[in-house]
Design a protein around this motif. Sequence first.
Motif, short mmCIF file in Angstrom:
data_model
loop_
_atom_site.label_atom_id
_atom_site.label_comp_id
_atom_site.label_asym_id
_atom_site.label_seq_id
_atom_site.Cartn_x
_atom_site.Cartn_y
_atom_site.Cartn_z
N HIS A 170 26.05 11.92 48.29
CA HIS A 170 25.17 11.40 47.23
C HIS A 170 26.02 10.96 46.03
CE1 HIS A 170 24.60 15.92 45.94
NE2 HIS A 170 25.85 15.58 46.02
N SER A 172 25.48 11.86 43.18
CA SER A 172 25.52 12.97 42.22
C SER A 172 26.96 13.46 42.03
CB SER A 172 24.66 14.14 42.71
OG SER A 172 23.35 13.71 43.00
N GLN A 175 28.57 12.66 38.77
CA GLN A 175 28.14 13.36 37.54
C GLN A 175 29.27 14.20 36.95
OE1 GLN A 175 24.56 15.67 37.51
NE2 GLN A 175 23.36 14.18 38.68
N ARG A 198 25.71 10.03 55.28
CA ARG A 198 25.10 11.25 55.85
C ARG A 198 25.15 11.17 57.36
NH1 ARG A 198 20.54 12.77 51.97
NH2 ARG A 198 21.66 12.43 50.01
N GLN A 212 22.91 4.56 46.70
CA GLN A 212 22.14 5.28 45.68
C GLN A 212 22.53 4.81 44.29
OE1 GLN A 212 22.85 9.53 46.23
NE2 GLN A 212 20.99 9.71 47.45
N GLU A 214 22.67 6.82 40.73
CA GLU A 214 22.52 8.10 40.04
C GLU A 214 22.34 7.81 38.56
OE1 GLU A 214 22.82 10.67 42.00
OE2 GLU A 214 22.78 12.33 40.59
N THR A 255 19.30 20.64 39.52
CA THR A 255 18.31 20.42 38.46
C THR A 255 17.31 21.56 38.43
OG1 THR A 255 17.26 18.94 40.06
CG2 THR A 255 18.37 17.90 38.20
N ALA A 298 18.69 14.14 35.08
CA ALA A 298 19.42 13.35 36.07
C ALA A 298 18.44 12.85 37.12
CB ALA A 298 20.50 14.20 36.73
N PHE A 299 18.83 11.81 37.77
CA PHE A 299 18.00 11.33 38.89
C PHE A 299 18.88 10.62 39.90
CE2 PHE A 299 18.01 8.04 35.63
CZ PHE A 299 18.35 6.91 36.34
N GLY A 300 18.40 10.56 41.14
CA GLY A 300 19.12 9.84 42.19
C GLY A 300 18.12 8.99 42.96
N1 DAH Z 1 21.35 13.79 45.09
C1 DAH Z 1 19.99 13.85 45.56
C2 DAH Z 1 19.93 13.34 46.98
O1 DAH Z 1 20.77 12.59 47.35
C3 DAH Z 1 19.09 13.03 44.69
C4 DAH Z 1 18.97 13.61 43.32
C5 DAH Z 1 17.97 14.50 43.02
C6 DAH Z 1 19.85 13.26 42.36
C7 DAH Z 1 17.81 15.04 41.78
C8 DAH Z 1 19.73 13.79 41.07
C9 DAH Z 1 18.71 14.70 40.82
O2 DAH Z 1 20.55 13.49 40.10
O3 DAH Z 1 18.57 15.19 39.57
O4 DAH Z 1 19.03 13.67 47.68
#
Ligand code: DAH
Length: 333
Positions: A170, A172, A175, A198, A212, A214, A255, A298-300
Amino acid sequence: MRERLESLRTEALQEIQSATEMELIKELKVKYLGKKGELTAVLRGMGSLSAEERPVIGGLANEVRAALETAFAQKSESLETEELEAKLQSETIDVTLPGASLEPGSIHPLHSVIEQIEDIFIGMGFEIAEGPEVELDHYNFEMLNLPKDHPARDMQDSFYITPEILLRTHTSSVQGRTLLAKEGEVPVRIIMPGKVYRRDDDDATHSHQFTQIEGLVVDRGVSMGELKGVLLQLIQKMFGPDTEVRLRPSYFPFTEPSVEVDIYHPEKGWLEILGAGMVHPRVLEKAGYDSERYTGFAFGLGVERVAMLKYDIDDIRHLYNNDLRFLRQFKSV
Ligand code: DAH
């Protein structure tokens, strides 16, 4: 001497007449009129002539010279014209022939989605960062609060290269790298696009390699409300201002609290497009940020997912096969 001059004239005029190339004309000029030429040779013999003969022969010699010069000039001119015409003939361009058509390429839909999302975030004051695809376990898992024996590692089947190195599962993983580079500075407002890997079997909705984006914000007083606002901006800009968004409670080790974000599709119903949450205090601490002073979200986001929904693509593999019949449909995108 008179005869010599006369025969020289006849012979020279004939040769000039029958010449077919400029090169030959030049040679003939040297041959007859040059310093060592035949006419010059005749004139040199004038000294042995009597006083009466001299002007007569002299006049004739001048006449012959003038005749040859005129003949040379005329022939040169006509040969030049001929040569020019031949050249024009051979170099004629048919302006009505169709040209070789160069088909302009277009931006790949996946890349176009990345650019659109980047633009939206740049508009909200974010910066763009990148990290390596061959990554240390440390950044991919450890720094994200996923120690070696953590059961949540099973959520992402990984391609390991050595026990410590893998293809990142990911974005992430970027980060920790960017936070360490910021050395405790705030605000942090970055998005990190890139490829991830993956150990999945490929089918219409899965691919062992995908993309992705991020997102990460760290500052004083960052709240869940701000996360929601940013995501709503993103989604409504990508899918239209009336698009409905739903946050569902979820779990990610990095998170707390965590959510999954769905959008409402008129035909397909609620569809998940990203995971997000408030950055876990342990993640902030590991990167040198005081979790008492700072908070973050954060988000992905899965780029293929967004592209497939936005452009109604029914098989993720279309995005990788590079079939021109597919790609040509995105020329205006
Ligand atoms: N890294 C997670 C994935 O690949 C997605 C993700 C979820 C990223 C929550 C984030 C987060 O930064 O806060 O499934």
